[in-house]
Design a protein around this motif. Structure first.
Motif, PDB file in Angstrom:
ATOM      1  N   GLU A  59       0.843  -1.191   0.000  1.00 29.48           N
ATOM      2  CA  GLU A  59       0.000   0.000   0.000  1.00 29.48           C
ATOM      3  C   GLU A  59       0.883   1.247   0.000  1.00 29.48           C
ATOM      4  N   ARG A  60       0.371   2.285  -0.623  1.00 33.54           N
ATOM      5  CA  ARG A  60       1.089   3.566  -0.621  1.00 33.54           C
ATOM      6  C   ARG A  60       0.097   4.690  -0.850  1.00 33.54           C
ATOM      7  N   GLN A  61       0.492   5.902  -0.440  1.00 35.25           N
ATOM      8  CA  GLN A  61      -0.327   7.089  -0.649  1.00 35.25           C
ATOM      9  C   GLN A  61       0.161   7.795  -1.897  1.00 35.25           C
ATOM     10  N   VAL A  62      -0.719   7.976  -2.861  1.00 35.00           N
ATOM     11  CA  VAL A  62      -0.350   8.602  -4.130  1.00 35.00           C
ATOM     12  C   VAL A  62      -0.274  10.104  -3.964  1.00 35.00           C
ATOM     13  N   ASP A  63      -1.238  10.687  -3.345  1.00 34.50           N
ATOM     14  CA  ASP A  63      -1.273  12.116  -3.048  1.00 34.50           C
ATOM     15  C   ASP A  63      -2.144  12.271  -1.814  1.00 34.50           C
ATOM     16  N   PRO A  64      -2.357  13.479  -1.333  1.00 31.69           N
ATOM     17  CA  PRO A  64      -3.142  13.625  -0.095  1.00 31.69           C
ATOM     18  C   PRO A  64      -4.539  13.023  -0.150  1.00 31.69           C
ATOM     19  N   LEU A  65      -5.097  12.777  -1.321  1.00 32.47           N
ATOM     20  CA  LEU A  65      -6.454  12.261  -1.419  1.00 32.47           C
ATOM     21  C   LEU A  65      -6.512  10.822  -1.908  1.00 32.47           C
ATOM     22  N   HIS A  66      -5.496  10.369  -2.644  1.00 34.22           N
ATOM     23  CA  HIS A  66      -5.573   9.076  -3.297  1.00 34.22           C
ATOM     24  C   HIS A  66      -4.609   8.097  -2.636  1.00 34.22           C
ATOM     25  N   TYR A  67      -5.089   6.854  -2.493  1.00 34.46           N
ATOM     26  CA  TYR A  67      -4.324   5.758  -1.923  1.00 34.46           C
ATOM     27  C   TYR A  67      -4.491   4.563  -2.841  1.00 34.46           C
ATOM     28  N   GLU A  68      -3.495   3.711  -2.875  1.00 37.86           N
ATOM     29  CA  GLU A  68      -3.620   2.525  -3.695  1.00 37.86           C
ATOM     30  C   GLU A  68      -2.923   1.358  -3.012  1.00 37.86           C
ATOM     31  N   SER A  69      -3.399   0.164  -3.417  1.00 38.24           N
ATOM     32  CA  SER A  69      -2.835  -1.082  -2.914  1.00 38.24           C
ATOM     33  C   SER A  69      -2.535  -1.958  -4.107  1.00 38.24           C
ATOM     34  N   ALA A  70      -1.304  -2.498  -4.165  1.00 43.28           N
ATOM     35  CA  ALA A  70      -0.893  -3.379  -5.253  1.00 43.28           C
ATOM     36  C   ALA A  70      -0.871  -4.802  -4.724  1.00 43.28           C
ATOM     37  N   LEU A  71      -1.667  -5.682  -5.370  1.00 40.93           N
ATOM     38  CA  LEU A  71      -1.695  -7.093  -5.022  1.00 40.93           C
ATOM     39  C   LEU A  71      -0.711  -7.810  -5.927  1.00 40.93           C
ATOM     40  N   LEU A  72       0.334  -8.420  -5.331  1.00 40.37           N
ATOM     41  CA  LEU A  72       1.339  -9.129  -6.080  1.00 40.37           C
ATOM     42  C   LEU A  72       1.011 -10.609  -6.071  1.00 40.37           C
ATOM     43  N   VAL A  73       0.934 -11.193  -7.273  1.00 40.91           N
ATOM     44  CA  VAL A  73       0.621 -12.604  -7.444  1.00 40.91           C
ATOM     45  C   VAL A  73       1.897 -13.289  -7.885  1.00 40.91           C
ATOM     46  N   GLU A  74       2.448 -14.154  -7.045  1.00 40.28           N
ATOM     47  CA  GLU A  74       3.698 -14.815  -7.344  1.00 40.28           C
ATOM     48  C   GLU A  74       3.469 -16.003  -8.273  1.00 40.28           C
ATOM     49  N   ASN A  75       4.372 -16.160  -9.258  1.00 40.43           N
ATOM     50  CA  ASN A  75       4.394 -17.341 -10.143  1.00 40.43           C
ATOM     51  C   ASN A  75       2.995 -17.640 -10.672  1.00 40.43           C
ATOM     52  N   THR A  76       2.547 -16.746 -11.537  1.00 42.64           N
ATOM     53  CA  THR A  76       1.169 -16.844 -12.025  1.00 42.64           C
ATOM     54  C   THR A  76       0.907 -18.206 -12.648  1.00 42.64           C
ATOM     55  N   SER A  77      -0.240 -18.770 -12.241  1.00 42.05           N
ATOM     56  CA  SER A  77      -0.677 -20.067 -12.780  1.00 42.05           C
ATOM     57  C   SER A  77      -2.069 -19.904 -13.377  1.00 42.05           C
ATOM     58  N   PRO A  78      -2.517 -20.920 -14.128  1.00 45.41           N
ATOM     59  CA  PRO A  78      -3.867 -20.785 -14.713  1.00 45.41           C
ATOM     60  C   PRO A  78      -4.950 -20.591 -13.663  1.00 45.41           C
ATOM     61  N   ASP A  79      -4.738 -21.118 -12.454  1.00 40.36           N
ATOM     62  CA  ASP A  79      -5.773 -20.972 -11.430  1.00 40.36           C
ATOM     63  C   ASP A  79      -5.850 -19.553 -10.911  1.00 40.36           C
ATOM     64  N   ASP A  80      -4.802 -18.761 -11.143  1.00 40.87           N
ATOM     65  CA  ASP A  80      -4.809 -17.387 -10.624  1.00 40.87           C
ATOM     66  C   ASP A  80      -5.641 -16.465 -11.477  1.00 40.87           C
ATOM     67  N   TYR A  81      -5.974 -16.888 -12.706  1.00 41.77           N
ATOM     68  CA  TYR A  81      -6.785 -16.029 -13.548  1.00 41.77           C
ATOM     69  C   TYR A  81      -8.212 -16.014 -13.033  1.00 41.77           C
ATOM     70  N   GLY A  82      -8.842 -14.854 -13.166  1.00 42.59           N
ATOM     71  CA  GLY A  82     -10.243 -14.725 -12.749  1.00 42.59           C
ATOM     72  C   GLY A  82     -10.484 -13.379 -12.129  1.00 42.59           C
ATOM     73  N   GLN A  83     -11.522 -13.320 -11.248  1.00 46.98           N
ATOM     74  CA  GLN A  83     -11.932 -12.064 -10.646  1.00 46.98           C
ATOM     75  C   GLN A  83     -11.410 -11.964  -9.225  1.00 46.98           C
ATOM     76  N   TYR A  84     -11.057 -10.703  -8.846  1.00 39.68           N
ATOM     77  CA  TYR A  84     -10.608 -10.395  -7.502  1.00 39.68           C
ATOM     78  C   TYR A  84     -11.412  -9.204  -7.004  1.00 39.68           C
ATOM     79  N   GLU A  85     -11.654  -9.193  -5.691  1.00 41.98           N
ATOM     80  CA  GLU A  85     -12.440  -8.115  -5.084  1.00 41.98           C
ATOM     81  C   GLU A  85     -11.515  -7.274  -4.220  1.00 41.98           C
TER      82      GLU A  85
END
Length: 1249
Positions: free
Chosen positions: A900-926
């Motif tokens: 997670e990091r703060q982009v500016d005083p109003l915006h924040y973001e979170s990066a989800l890192l998926v290690e060693n992508t496999s076919p099961d990792d494809y799909g939807q995330y919430e």
């Protein structure tokens, strides 16, 4: 040359030997035939009468070399064969004789004529010839001989060692051998010697040699012993030969030059014992006869050589000595010497000269003055004379007989005569003249000299007039004194004196009187002066004189003022002393101040120069600074003469510096501009030095590079003001009397700078928010600050305040809609205005961003992938990642990890890192975002890489006058790979598009070289390694000639008829169904393949959409291209009909862009669309881009300028429209036009012919 002649001679002899052998065998054969015929004839019956015989036989001949000859042979009743022989060698029976091209037989068989003809005869033809008639029946052989002699004239004649007509030098009576040689004669030539034209009677020695066959050399040697009379004689040798014409003799000639000594010299023009007179012109010739070389004649006078020109005529030499007889020539010895190279000692002739001359002058000596009764001794001496002169005396015309006489020999030649006489002086005359006569009896010349004796008499005493004792003279007047005296012998000299100092003055003499007048300009020095007139001649020992003493009144000439003490400073009492120069009578002294008389004291008179008096007057002055420059005058006045003189003095009061009152002490300047501060101070002395300091630090006066502050005396120069220069500066003025200080204030005005704004603070909705803006500026007031925000009504809900350089914006009852930037602007008219955005943050519940870059993500199997969730919220929210309704476990070594990091005083973001992508990792995330005010969630799609979506929007940016247009677009989903963009455009009315590729990572393109006033259509598409999107609908842009677009609009409008629209829609639906069926077939086929693949095969293809031609690059082909490291590029191709990649590079049709005004068809500017896979900087192991987590489209853009052009493959196949390209390098657009990424476009590949 001799060796060559020898070789030719040997060849000629071998040739003759060969012919002789040949002739020998011919002769032998002929003899045998004659013998056979003779024997047969003897066996036969006797012949008929008439035997062959010679009618004409050849006879001996003598001919000249080079001429033609004919040897006659005629036969009567010939029966046998006829031939000629040469020295016994047969020449053959043919008229043309082989080997003898100059020989021929002239045959007249009818008349029995067989003449032998020889042309251009040479010495080889000199031989014995025979005419032979062979035997026949009843006819014996007959023969007739004849001798042919060739006569050759001699080729040359020469006297050995000498050229023709050369001069032969020989010493008298020495042996001389002359050898005459003639060459190449036949027979040998005869040589005859001549002396002049007379044959020499002496018999020479003659030898003859044969130098070559029948070539003779004759040598005749004549031996001589020449005498002097043989000099200049000619000797010649003449060749005599029968071949030489008698009228043109061949001769060689030389001339003898017999060397012998000259004859003795002799004189002409003077004989020994002759007498000469002084001044007589004389020429004496010295001559010598004979001699070779001619004699050299040299004159000597008393043993010294004399330069005199010599001339020679034949064998007579002459040297003439010309001179004028002088006394020095008497008894002179003249010698003439004659010699040449053969003389052992010079021959001499000599004589002595005798010159008669009278004395040039007589010299008298003795007293020139005498008194009456004195006896005077006189002497007379003559100059040199030959013979000696006699001396006689006379005085006043009467001869004197009581003289003495003697003679003496002079060292310079001749005789000197002298005589003495005594004379008594009486009073009969004032002058006595004695005369000396010198007579040379031989020449009857008389020389006379005289001597004068003056009788001395004293003059009368002088008479002095022009001034009476007791008279008073006034200085400046003129007085004349006269002095005179009479008598005296010699006339007396008159001289003036002033106080014993000599005065120059002119004298006037009339008869026996002398007088002089002296004009005097009276001055002070004449007071009591004694003027003296003095008269004297040689008759008196003490001069006679008369004197006058003058009395003169004179005024003072100068006045001198002195000050005590010398240096005046305020607070002391000074004494002014006035001294007047000498005056008669004494002068009166007075003091004046600025023209007003002031009282003096201590008046005193003392004796002065020239009998006058010196006056002195003092004055006391209390010194103050105000007296500096005040003028005091001292006047000295002679009341009797009414004359005065004065002198002034300006008081020089020393005081320390003092700055002028009323000077400006505050200076204002603008930052960046120059400023000069200047002060002024007075002091005495005026040599004032200045120093400048600020905050105790001195400011230098030397100009150093980079130094802005420089002191220059009373001036302070600041070349470029800085706000740090503001403050108090101290100027110190210094002279020898003290110092003075002055402070000045420097104020620097500078433009505003916003140093800080309020940030990191959030406000609760409904409350008052205060935004702060900290400013540095001078001047700075509340009126200089302005708050603004586009579309926001500030006057209704906001108020402002200003305090201590900080401006405040008060916002009442803030709401979520107030979130955003407010601009704080400051302008004080001292430079550029300053502005800064101040963010208003109102606490609010999270809002998640749903742009394409944050909704869809893609990555290859086996790499690290990243999904980014960005939200707007305040206060800071928390991020939760879920899948299949469950929270993902975020552990260090787990499959998933969130950053997670703060982009500016109003915006924040979170990066989800998926290690060693496999076919099961494809799909939807919430992604769930929550803070204290609420929460929000969104679903993110994660899939395999795909081709990119089309850009979301295309719009026009800057348009310039020179036909330049900037296009910008908003990117769509990048498909999970590096994305590239291509722009197409065309001119209205044209059918084909032109293409421009944007630089990697760029979302804009600038098109240059467009025509002002024209209408263009533009569109853009995106592409990555998987394929390309379709182009956006064209926008229409009309350029105005004034640089701004007239209109820009989308061109896709529903302008087609309804029937056509329905038809096109139906066809599209059918194609869609077919496409779906094909897709289903491909999906089923793929599912049948191995399920363990971790990455799509190199043959995977992506379907086309909406008739947009899209292709992908085979992975195997790319790998092969990487190994080859070829520089090539891939293309995005639309509507390609047929591509023949084997004909690489193809010759495409010439593009319309290859014509002016576009810079076209230059391969140096070619840029191609980079290969997406080759230029990808994605780390397959980490899924990171240059070390950063994978993010949205912006993170996928590669900032790289590397180019790649795949090499053509022979295995490339034809590509039919609508299919994918399997070759490593697809073709460019069908029209051949292609735009590169360096903002220039050209046809690619370059058109070649």
């Amino acid at each position: 040359m001799p060796s060559t002649a020898l070789q030719l001679q040997l060849q000629r002899r071998r040739h003759q030997r060969h012919h002789h052998q040949q002739h020998f065998w011919i002769t032998l054969t002929f003899a045998m035939l004659m013998a056979a015929s003779g024997s047969s004839a003897s066996a036969q019956t006797p012949a008929a009468p008439g035997v062959q015989k010679f009618r004409v036989t050849p006879h001996d001949l003598q001919i000249l070399e080079g001429t033609d000859t004919l040897m006659r042979c005629e036969v009567s009743q010939r029966a046998g064969k006829v031939q000629w022989t040469k020295d016994g060698f047969a020449l053959g029976f043919s008229a043309v004789i082989p080997g003898f091209p100059r020989y021929s037989v002239l045959v007249d068989a009818k008349h029995g004529t067989y003449n032998l003809q020889i042309k251009n005869a040479t010495l080889e033809d000199d031989a014995e010839y025979q005419c032979q008639v062979g035997p026949a029946i009843g006819n014996p052989a007959i023969r007739a001989n004849a001798k042919l002699s060739i006569v050759a004239a001699p080729s040359t004649i020469a006297i050995e060692g000498y050229a023709r007509n050369a001069k032969v030098e020989v010493v008298e009576r020495q042996n001389l051998t002359l050898q005459c040689i003639t060459e190449n004669a036949n027979p040998a030539a005869e040589i005859v010697w001549y002396q002049g034209e007379t044959p020499v009677q002496q018999i020479p020695l003659v030898t003859v040699n044969e130098t070559s066959p029948k070539r003779f050399r004759t040598i005749s040697v004549l031996k001589l012993q020449p005498r002097a009379e043989d000099d200049y004689k000619e000797f010649s040798c003449e060749a005599r030969h029968k071949a030489l014409p008698p009228d043109v003799p061949m001769r060689a000639q030389v001339q003898l030059s017999v060397l012998y000594p000259p004859g003795p010299p002799f004189f002409e023009g003077y004989s020994q014992g002759e007498t000469l007179r002084r001044g007589q012109q004389l020429q004496i010739a010295c001559r010598s006869r004979g001699g070779n070389p001619p004699a050299q004649l040299v004159w000597y006078r008393n043993g010294v050589a004399i330069n005199s020109p010599q001339r020679t005529s034949g064998r007579l030499s002459e040297n003439v000595y010309k001179f004028t007889a002088t006394t020095a020539d008497n008894g002179a010895n003249l010698v003439c010497e004659a010699k040449n190279l053969l003389s052992t000692t010079p021959l001499r002739a000599e004589l002595n000269l005798t010159v008669l001359y009278a004395p040039k002058d007589v010299y008298l000596s003795g007293s020139t003055e005498a008194k009456v009764g004195d006896t005077v001794q006189l002497n007379c001496m003559t100059a040199q004379s030959n013979p000696p002169a006699r001396i006689n005396w006379s005085m006043n015309g009467r001869p004197l007989t009581n003289s003495s006489f003697k003679t003496a020999i002079s060292s310079e030649g001749g005789w000197i005569s002298s005589s003495n006489i005594s004379v008594s002086i009486d009073s009969q005359s004032r002058t006595f003249v004695a005369v000396c006569h010198a007579l040379n009896a031989e020449l009857t010349q008389n020389v006379v000299g005289s001597h004068t004796v003056n009788v001395l008499y004293p003059p009368s005493p002088p008479l002095l007039t022009g001034y009476n004792d007791g008279d008073i003279l006034i200085s400046g007047s003129i007085m004349k004194l006269q002095c005179s005296s009479t008598g005296g012998n010699p006339p007396p000299m008159l001289q003036w004196y002033k106080n014993d100092k000599r005065i120059n003055s002119a004298n006037k003499v009339t008869d026996s009187k002398i007088s002089s007048e002296l004009s005097i300009l009276i001055n002070a020095s004449d007071n009591n002066a004694i003027y003296k007139c003095e008269v004297q001649n040689s008759a008196i020992d003490i001069p006679l004189f008369a004197t006058k003493t003058l009395s003169v009144h004179f005024p003072p000439e100068t006045v001198k003022i002195s000050v005590v003490p010398k240096n005046l400073v305020p607070g002391i009492r000074a004494k002014l002393i006035c001294d007047s120069s000498s005056s008669n009578p004494p002068a009166k002294i007075s003091w004046w101040k600025d023209g007003i008389p002031v009282e003096g004291l201590n008046l005193a008179n003392k004796p002065g120069l020239w009998g006058g008096s010196v006056s002195t007057l003092e004055m006391l002055v209390n010194i103050t600074q105000d007296l500096d420059g005040i003028i005091y005058t001292c006047q000295s006045h002679n009341e009797i003469l009414q004359r005065s003189v004065h002198e002034t003095i300006s008081l020089d009061i020393l005081y320390p510096p003092k700055f002028d009152a009323g000077q400006v002490t505050s200076f204002v300047g603008v930052e960046g501009a120059p400023l000069q501060v200047e002060l002024h101070a007075n002091g005495n002395p005026m040599a004032i030095s200045y120093t400048w300091t600020k905050d105790g630090l001195s400011i230098g006066s030397s100009s150093v590079i980079g130094q802005r502050l420089i002191s220059d005396g009373p001036r302070l120069n600041i070349s470029r003001l800085s706000r740090n220069d503001a403050g108090v500066y101290v100027c110190e003025a210094i002279n020898t009397q003290g110092t003075a200080l002055m402070e000045v204030q420097v104020i620097v005005e500078y433009p505003p700078t916003i140093t800080a704004v309020s940030e990191g603070q959030s406000f609760v909705a409904g409350e008052q928010a205060v935004l702060a803006c900290h400013i540095q500026a001078r001047p700075l007031e509340a009126a200089h600050v302005h708050w603004s925000r586009n579309g926001y009504e500030l006057s209704a809900r906001t108020t402002t305040s200003f305090e201590n350089g900080t401006a405040y914006l008060h916002i009442e009852n803030v709401q979520r809609g107030d979130i955003g930037n407010f601009t704080c602007s400051v302008d004080n008219q001292r430079g550029p205005a300053a502005a800064h955005n101040v963010l208003l943050v109102v606490q609010t519940s999270p809002e998640i961003e749903h742009s394409p870059a944050f909704v869809r993500f893609a990555a290859r199997l086996g790499v690290r992938a990243q999904l980014i969730c960005r939200a707007l919220a305040s206060p800071q929210p928390n991020f939760i990642w879920r899948r299949h309704g469950k929270d993902l476990k975020m552990q260090r070594r787990n499959k998933f990890k969130a950053i997670e990091r703060q982009v500016d005083p109003l915006h924040y973001e979170s990066a989800l890192l998926v290690e060693n992508t496999s076919p099961d990792d494809y799909g939807q995330y919430e992604c769930v975002v929550r803070n204290s005010l609420g929460q929000a969630s969104t679903t993110l799609e994660f899939s395999k890489p795909t081709r990119p979506d089309a850009p979301l929007q295309l719009h026009v940016g800057n348009v310039t006058d020179n036909g330049s247009v900037e296009l910008l677009w908003t990117p769509g989903f990048d498909g999970g790979m590096q994305v590239y963009y291509r722009v197409r455009f065309k001119l209205q009315g044209e059918e084909k598009y032109k293409y421009v590729d944007a630089k990697p990572g760029s979302q804009n393109v600038t098109l240059d070289g467009l025509k002002p006033g024209a209408t263009y259509y533009y569109s853009v598409m995106a592409a990555n390694e998987a394929g390309g999107s379709k182009f956006l609908p064209d926008i229409k842009l009309t350029l105005a000639k004034g640089s701004q677009p007239l209109s820009a609009e989308y061109t896709e409008k529903d302008e087609l008829p309804n029937v056509m629209i329905i038809g096109i829609t139906s066809a599209a639906m059918v194609l869609l169904v077919l496409n779906a069926a094909l897709v289903a077939w491909f999906v089923i086929r793929r599912q049948n393949k191995t399920q363990g693949d971790t990455e799509p095969s190199a043959d995977d293809a992506y379907s086309k959409d909406d008739n947009q031609s899209v292709y992908k690059l085979p992975i195997t082909a790319l790998q092969a291209d990487v190994q080859k490291k070829a520089a090539a590029s891939t293309y995005l191709v639309e509507n390609v009909d047929i591509i023949q990649s084997t004909a690489y590079p193809p010759k495409y049709q010439e593009s319309s862009m290859c014509t002016p005004p576009y810079p076209l068809c230059n391969p140096d500017f070619t840029r191609t669309l980079p290969n997406p896979k080759r230029h990808s900087q994605r780390n397959s192991a980490t899924g990171m881009i240059e070390g950063l987590p994978m993010r949205a489209k912006d993170d996928h853009m590669l900032i790289s300028n590397g180019l790649y052009i795949p090499s053509p493959s022979p295995a490339s196949s034809l590509v039919i429209k609508g299919s994918y390209i399997s070759s490593p390098s697809p073709a460019p657009p069908a029209d051949g036009s292609y735009f590169n990424m360096s903002d220039k476009y050209m046809s690619y590949p370059p058109v070649t012919y």
